[in-house]
Write a protein that holds these residues in place. Sequence first.
Motif, PDB file in Angstrom:
ATOM      1  N   GLY A   1      46.976 101.967  65.378  1.00  0.00           N
ATOM      2  CA  GLY A   1      46.240 102.007  66.636  1.00  0.00           C
ATOM      3  C   GLY A   1      47.068 102.705  67.692  1.00  0.00           C
ATOM      4  N   GLY A   2      46.418 103.481  68.551  1.00  0.00           N
ATOM      5  CA  GLY A   2      47.160 104.139  69.618  1.00  0.00           C
ATOM      6  C   GLY A   2      46.767 105.585  69.800  1.00  0.00           C
ATOM      7  N   LYS A   3      47.324 106.188  70.842  1.00  0.00           N
ATOM      8  CA  LYS A   3      47.000 107.574  71.173  1.00  0.00           C
ATOM      9  C   LYS A   3      47.898 108.546  70.417  1.00  0.00           C
ATOM     10  CE  LYS A   3      45.259 106.358  75.745  1.00  0.00           C
ATOM     11  NZ  LYS A   3      45.414 106.510  77.202  1.00  0.00           N
ATOM     12  N   ILE A   4      47.419 109.764  70.333  1.00  0.00           N
ATOM     13  CA  ILE A   4      48.082 110.807  69.553  1.00  0.00           C
ATOM     14  C   ILE A   4      49.500 111.113  70.046  1.00  0.00           C
ATOM     15  CG2 ILE A   4      47.279 112.817  70.882  1.00  0.00           C
ATOM     16  CD1 ILE A   4      46.896 112.690  67.116  1.00  0.00           C
ATOM     17  N   ASN A   5      49.758 110.858  71.348  1.00  0.00           N
ATOM     18  CA  ASN A   5      51.080 111.171  71.912  1.00  0.00           C
ATOM     19  C   ASN A   5      52.018 109.963  71.946  1.00  0.00           C
ATOM     20  OD1 ASN A   5      49.750 109.723  73.859  1.00  0.00           O
ATOM     21  ND2 ASN A   5      50.329 111.038  75.580  1.00  0.00           N
TER      22      ASN A   5
ATOM     23  N   LEU B   1      42.763  90.195  70.184  1.00  0.00           N
ATOM     24  CA  LEU B   1      41.469  89.966  69.548  1.00  0.00           C
ATOM     25  C   LEU B   1      40.371  90.504  70.450  1.00  0.00           C
ATOM     26  CD1 LEU B   1      41.910  86.290  68.244  1.00  0.00           C
ATOM     27  CD2 LEU B   1      41.740  88.336  66.846  1.00  0.00           C
ATOM     28  N   ASN B   2      39.509  91.333  69.878  1.00  0.00           N
ATOM     29  CA  ASN B   2      38.381  91.903  70.601  1.00  0.00           C
ATOM     30  C   ASN B   2      37.290  92.205  69.576  1.00  0.00           C
ATOM     31  OD1 ASN B   2      36.550  93.892  71.737  1.00  0.00           O
ATOM     32  ND2 ASN B   2      38.002  94.109  73.415  1.00  0.00           N
ATOM     33  N   PRO B   3      36.262  91.349  69.496  1.00  0.00           N
ATOM     34  CA  PRO B   3      35.256  91.486  68.429  1.00  0.00           C
ATOM     35  C   PRO B   3      34.666  92.885  68.291  1.00  0.00           C
ATOM     36  CG  PRO B   3      34.906  89.448  69.634  1.00  0.00           C
ATOM     37  CD  PRO B   3      35.986  90.197  70.365  1.00  0.00           C
ATOM     38  N   ILE B   4      34.349  93.533  69.400  1.00  0.00           N
ATOM     39  CA  ILE B   4      33.722  94.857  69.320  1.00  0.00           C
ATOM     40  C   ILE B   4      34.718  95.894  68.804  1.00  0.00           C
ATOM     41  CG2 ILE B   4      32.674  96.729  70.663  1.00  0.00           C
ATOM     42  CD1 ILE B   4      31.536  94.493  72.511  1.00  0.00           C
ATOM     43  N   SER B   5      35.922  95.940  69.419  1.00  0.00           N
ATOM     44  CA  SER B   5      36.952  96.900  68.977  1.00  0.00           C
ATOM     45  C   SER B   5      37.344  96.648  67.523  1.00  0.00           C
ATOM     46  CB  SER B   5      38.192  96.789  69.859  1.00  0.00           C
ATOM     47  OG  SER B   5      37.928  97.246  71.154  1.00  0.00           O
ATOM     48  N   ASP B   6      37.456  95.355  67.152  1.00  0.00           N
ATOM     49  CA  ASP B   6      37.873  95.015  65.788  1.00  0.00           C
ATOM     50  C   ASP B   6      36.852  95.474  64.751  1.00  0.00           C
ATOM     51  OD1 ASP B   6      40.080  93.898  66.942  1.00  0.00           O
ATOM     52  OD2 ASP B   6      39.431  91.819  66.723  1.00  0.00           O
ATOM     53  N   ILE B   7      35.577  95.274  65.043  1.00  0.00           N
ATOM     54  CA  ILE B   7      34.516  95.710  64.108  1.00  0.00           C
ATOM     55  C   ILE B   7      34.517  97.232  63.988  1.00  0.00           C
ATOM     56  CG2 ILE B   7      32.005  95.862  63.800  1.00  0.00           C
ATOM     57  CD1 ILE B   7      31.936  92.975  65.089  1.00  0.00           C
ATOM     58  N   LEU B   8      34.647  97.910  65.126  1.00  0.00           N
ATOM     59  CA  LEU B   8      34.681  99.378  65.107  1.00  0.00           C
ATOM     60  C   LEU B   8      35.882  99.903  64.326  1.00  0.00           C
ATOM     61  CD1 LEU B   8      33.643 100.133  68.801  1.00  0.00           C
ATOM     62  CD2 LEU B   8      32.291 100.640  66.756  1.00  0.00           C
ATOM     63  N   SER B   9      37.035  99.225  64.477  1.00  0.00           N
ATOM     64  CA  SER B   9      38.232  99.675  63.755  1.00  0.00           C
ATOM     65  C   SER B   9      38.096  99.450  62.255  1.00  0.00           C
ATOM     66  CB  SER B   9      39.492  99.006  64.304  1.00  0.00           C
ATOM     67  OG  SER B   9      39.441  97.618  64.148  1.00  0.00           O
ATOM     68  N   ILE B  10      37.375  98.410  61.848  1.00  0.00           N
ATOM     69  CA  ILE B  10      37.125  98.168  60.412  1.00  0.00           C
ATOM     70  C   ILE B  10      36.319  99.327  59.828  1.00  0.00           C
ATOM     71  CG2 ILE B  10      35.890  96.712  58.749  1.00  0.00           C
ATOM     72  CD1 ILE B  10      36.594  94.324  60.727  1.00  0.00           C
ATOM     73  N   PHE B  11      35.256  99.709  60.511  1.00  0.00           N
ATOM     74  CA  PHE B  11      34.416 100.809  60.016  1.00  0.00           C
ATOM     75  C   PHE B  11      35.167 102.142  60.049  1.00  0.00           C
ATOM     76  CE2 PHE B  11      30.921  97.804  60.916  1.00  0.00           C
ATOM     77  CZ  PHE B  11      30.237  97.905  59.708  1.00  0.00           C
ATOM     78  N   GLU B  12      35.970 102.338  61.093  1.00  0.00           N
ATOM     79  CA  GLU B  12      36.759 103.568  61.211  1.00  0.00           C
ATOM     80  C   GLU B  12      37.761 103.681  60.057  1.00  0.00           C
ATOM     81  OE1 GLU B  12      39.224 105.898  64.766  1.00  0.00           O
ATOM     82  OE2 GLU B  12      38.943 103.728  64.881  1.00  0.00           O
ATOM     83  N   LEU B  13      38.445 102.563  59.757  1.00  0.00           N
ATOM     84  CA  LEU B  13      39.425 102.557  58.670  1.00  0.00           C
ATOM     85  C   LEU B  13      38.741 102.687  57.312  1.00  0.00           C
ATOM     86  CD1 LEU B  13      42.333 102.299  57.696  1.00  0.00           C
ATOM     87  CD2 LEU B  13      42.122  99.812  57.858  1.00  0.00           C
TER      88      LEU B  13
ATOM     89  N   HIS C   1      40.300 102.385  67.995  1.00  0.00           N
ATOM     90  CA  HIS C   1      39.780 101.065  68.364  1.00  0.00           C
ATOM     91  C   HIS C   1      40.729  99.912  68.005  1.00  0.00           C
ATOM     92  CE1 HIS C   1      35.929 102.828  69.386  1.00  0.00           C
ATOM     93  NE2 HIS C   1      35.883 103.412  68.211  1.00  0.00           N
ATOM     94  N   LEU C   2      41.776 100.197  67.238  1.00  0.00           N
ATOM     95  CA  LEU C   2      42.665  99.117  66.779  1.00  0.00           C
ATOM     96  C   LEU C   2      43.643  98.716  67.877  1.00  0.00           C
ATOM     97  CD1 LEU C   2      43.587  97.238  64.521  1.00  0.00           C
ATOM     98  CD2 LEU C   2      45.000  99.092  63.608  1.00  0.00           C
TER      99      LEU C   2
END
Length: 383
Positions: A40-44, A68-80, A63-64
């Motif tokens: 998780g984090g920015k490119i720089n 704990l953040n339900p929306i970010s966590d769900i998005l990061s699961i799908f992204e990964l 999104h990672l």
Amino acid sequence: MQKKKILYVVTLSEIGGAQKYVMDLAKNLREKYDIMVVAGGKINSPVFKKLTEEKIKYYPLKHLKRQLNPISDILSIFELRKLIKLFKPDIIHLNSSKASVIGSLAVNGIPRIKVIYTAHGFVFNESLNFFKKIFYKFVEKFFAIYKNKIITVSEFDKQSGIKNKIAPAEKFITINNGIDIHNLKFLSKEEARQKLNLPQTNIVIGTIANYYPVKALHRIIEVAKIITKKFNETKFILIGDGLEKEKLQKQIRKENLTNNFLLGPIENASCCLKAFDIFILPSKKEGFPYVILEAMLAEIPIVATNVGGISEMIDDNKNGFLVQSNTDKKLEQETIEQLARKIIYYLKNREIAKIFANEAYKKANKNFTLKRMIEKTEKVYND
């Protein structure tokens, strides 16, 4: 023959123990395996910059996050999950609790992937209330089902995992963190103090740590109150950064210790360890901290709290001092006084401090090498 693919997942792309661990594995195994690092984090961010320099493939999960953040966590699961399907790894190696959960859910149902999890210190061993401890134990136990193997960086964490029935004993293996001794370079005491803008003659006591509550850096400020009464020219240095920076600065000002303290991040901080006369780590919870290994190899006398795997590195009264970390607020002062007492002992007994530091160097040089860590980890990949 096509190389096996390894996908390393770590929660954040900031500099820390888990990130150093992943970087060391990725750098040293890239000739044998096709490797990608995800965080998780920015490119720089610092980790991605280092991966760019080393020409190692990486992917930032936007999104990672640690919290704990339900929306970010769900998005990061799908992204990964999408990335896993594209990269098609043979092994996915998860690092830290949050990455463990996100990674386990992302890989679920995708066949023929070996899932390895390195626990860099279980969260439930932190100073938490009863309900949070139960919650984190449940999370570790539930998601352990998805793992083929759980690597613990200390025997303490392995036994803690078995005792709390996180997974069957045969699923655990202890592989201590290791240091690349041949490429570890320290500035001389004089050079390090020049770089840190510290006086050459003063006593310098310091640490390198992220400014997180679990590191208990407020204890160093309380220790400084005691030490400066006897050694008023002592300088304290806290190399690092993080959420607690403002809080620590406020505490320093309140105690009228501004002239005794230096705070802030330093690039390649470990190269400046010889600037310290004494290294202190007052944490409430640790895994197997690299910074202790680095201080051992820099031959700096060490005082630390007896948490996590630190007692596997420091033998109390032989190659350093260990102090009980009292998490009860009523007993907190006892820990602070013990830390101060051990530091004063070193300052009054310089020859013993030197002997302890040399013994610590010999132990780290013999037992905690990067070569050993990589060989044992690679065996887990191929078993």
